[in-house]
Design a protein around this motif. Structure first.
Motif, PDB file in Angstrom:
ATOM      1  N   SER A  60      -4.155 -20.072   2.769  1.00  0.00           N
ATOM      2  CA  SER A  60      -5.228 -19.293   3.117  1.00  0.00           C
ATOM      3  C   SER A  60      -4.830 -18.043   2.036  1.00  0.00           C
ATOM      4  O   SER A  60      -3.694 -18.259   1.098  1.00  0.00           O
ATOM      5  N   TRP A  61      -5.300 -16.711   2.015  1.00  0.00           N
ATOM      6  CA  TRP A  61      -5.087 -15.977   1.187  1.00  0.00           C
ATOM      7  C   TRP A  61      -4.701 -14.707   1.973  1.00  0.00           C
ATOM      8  O   TRP A  61      -5.750 -14.395   3.040  1.00  0.00           O
ATOM      9  N   TYR A  62      -3.412 -13.972   1.664  1.00  0.00           N
ATOM     10  CA  TYR A  62      -3.657 -12.349   2.644  1.00  0.00           C
ATOM     11  C   TYR A  62      -2.759 -11.239   1.657  1.00  0.00           C
ATOM     12  O   TYR A  62      -3.232 -11.490  -0.041  1.00  0.00           O
ATOM     13  N   ARG A  63      -3.031 -10.689   1.862  1.00  0.00           N
ATOM     14  CA  ARG A  63      -3.150  -9.053   1.148  1.00  0.00           C
ATOM     15  C   ARG A  63      -2.125  -8.499   1.743  1.00  0.00           C
ATOM     16  O   ARG A  63      -2.124  -7.730   3.117  1.00  0.00           O
ATOM     17  N   GLN A  64      -1.085  -7.195   0.885  1.00  0.00           N
ATOM     18  CA  GLN A  64      -0.796  -6.422   1.161  1.00  0.00           C
ATOM     19  C   GLN A  64      -0.894  -4.711   0.274  1.00  0.00           C
ATOM     20  O   GLN A  64      -0.608  -4.967  -1.282  1.00  0.00           O
ATOM     21  N   SER A  65      -0.891  -3.937   1.039  1.00  0.00           N
ATOM     22  CA  SER A  65      -1.130  -2.856  -0.132  1.00  0.00           C
ATOM     23  C   SER A  65       0.378  -1.933   0.813  1.00  0.00           C
ATOM     24  O   SER A  65       0.229  -1.824   1.468  1.00  0.00           O
ATOM     25  N   PRO A  66       0.247  -0.648  -0.263  1.00  0.00           N
ATOM     26  CA  PRO A  66       1.741  -0.297  -0.078  1.00  0.00           C
ATOM     27  C   PRO A  66       1.550   0.383   1.669  1.00  0.00           C
ATOM     28  O   PRO A  66      -0.004   0.950   1.770  1.00  0.00           O
TER      29      PRO A  66
ATOM     30  N   GLU B 207     -10.735  -0.425  -1.379  1.00  0.00           N
ATOM     31  CA  GLU B 207     -10.031  -1.046  -0.445  1.00  0.00           C
ATOM     32  C   GLU B 207      -9.463  -2.105  -0.536  1.00  0.00           C
ATOM     33  O   GLU B 207      -8.545  -2.901   0.029  1.00  0.00           O
ATOM     34  N   ASP B 208      -9.808  -2.979  -0.930  1.00  0.00           N
ATOM     35  CA  ASP B 208      -9.983  -4.218  -1.589  1.00  0.00           C
ATOM     36  C   ASP B 208      -8.835  -4.096  -2.341  1.00  0.00           C
ATOM     37  O   ASP B 208      -7.801  -5.845  -2.100  1.00  0.00           O
ATOM     38  N   THR B 209      -8.018  -3.412  -3.312  1.00  0.00           N
ATOM     39  CA  THR B 209      -6.721  -3.517  -3.863  1.00  0.00           C
ATOM     40  C   THR B 209      -5.660  -3.765  -2.982  1.00  0.00           C
ATOM     41  O   THR B 209      -4.977  -3.125  -1.761  1.00  0.00           O
ATOM     42  N   GLY B 210      -4.189  -4.784  -3.665  1.00  0.00           N
ATOM     43  CA  GLY B 210      -3.171  -4.701  -2.960  1.00  0.00           C
ATOM     44  C   GLY B 210      -2.710  -6.196  -3.752  1.00  0.00           C
ATOM     45  O   GLY B 210      -3.654  -6.422  -4.921  1.00  0.00           O
ATOM     46  N   VAL B 211      -1.626  -6.647  -3.245  1.00  0.00           N
ATOM     47  CA  VAL B 211      -1.773  -7.717  -3.738  1.00  0.00           C
ATOM     48  C   VAL B 211      -1.760  -8.856  -3.488  1.00  0.00           C
ATOM     49  O   VAL B 211      -1.795  -9.655  -2.092  1.00  0.00           O
TER      50      VAL B 211
END
Length: 117
Positions: free
Chosen positions: A34-40, A87-91
């Motif tokens: 899977s892929w996860y993402r996290q933004s500040p 809004e897709d921005t993140g790690v």
């Protein structure tokens, strides 16, 4: 242990595309990639997942725009991201679930995706 090496992140304008790659040391006993993402200021969230049988699952926010796939011969999972939004921005983190005497999770180092307005 499962080692995960990610690549493909970068800076892209809104509406553009990126493809993330995650090379795993092995797919042996892996049940889900899977892929996860996290933004500040946000919790890490599931973006997309693919089970060993091929079933996929997506967050509502990316349905119709992102596609997760895998290449078993290369032990690699991909995330094709189209029509990117700020809004897709993140790690973005690659995750592997492996069942050996119980389920274990492994994480990649993360790759930054930045979508400009």
């Amino acid at each position: 242990q499962v080692q995960l090496v990610e690549s493909g992140g970068g800076l892209v304008q809104a509406g553009g595309s990126l493809r993330l790659s995650c090379a795993a040391s092995s797919f042996f006993k892996i049940t889900v990639m899977s892929w996860y993402r996290q933004s500040p200021g946000s919790q890490r969230e599931l973006v997309a997942a693919i089970a060993s049988g091929g079933t996929t699952n997506y967050a509502d926010s990316v349905k119709g725009r992102f596609t997760i796939s895998r290449d078993n011969a290369k032990n690699t999972v991909y995330l094709q991201m189209n029509s990117l939004k700020p809004e897709d921005t993140g790690v973005y983190y690659c995750n592997a679930r492996r069942y050996v005497a119980g389920e274990n999770m492994y994480w990649g180092q993360g790759t930054q995706v930045t979508v400009s307005s």
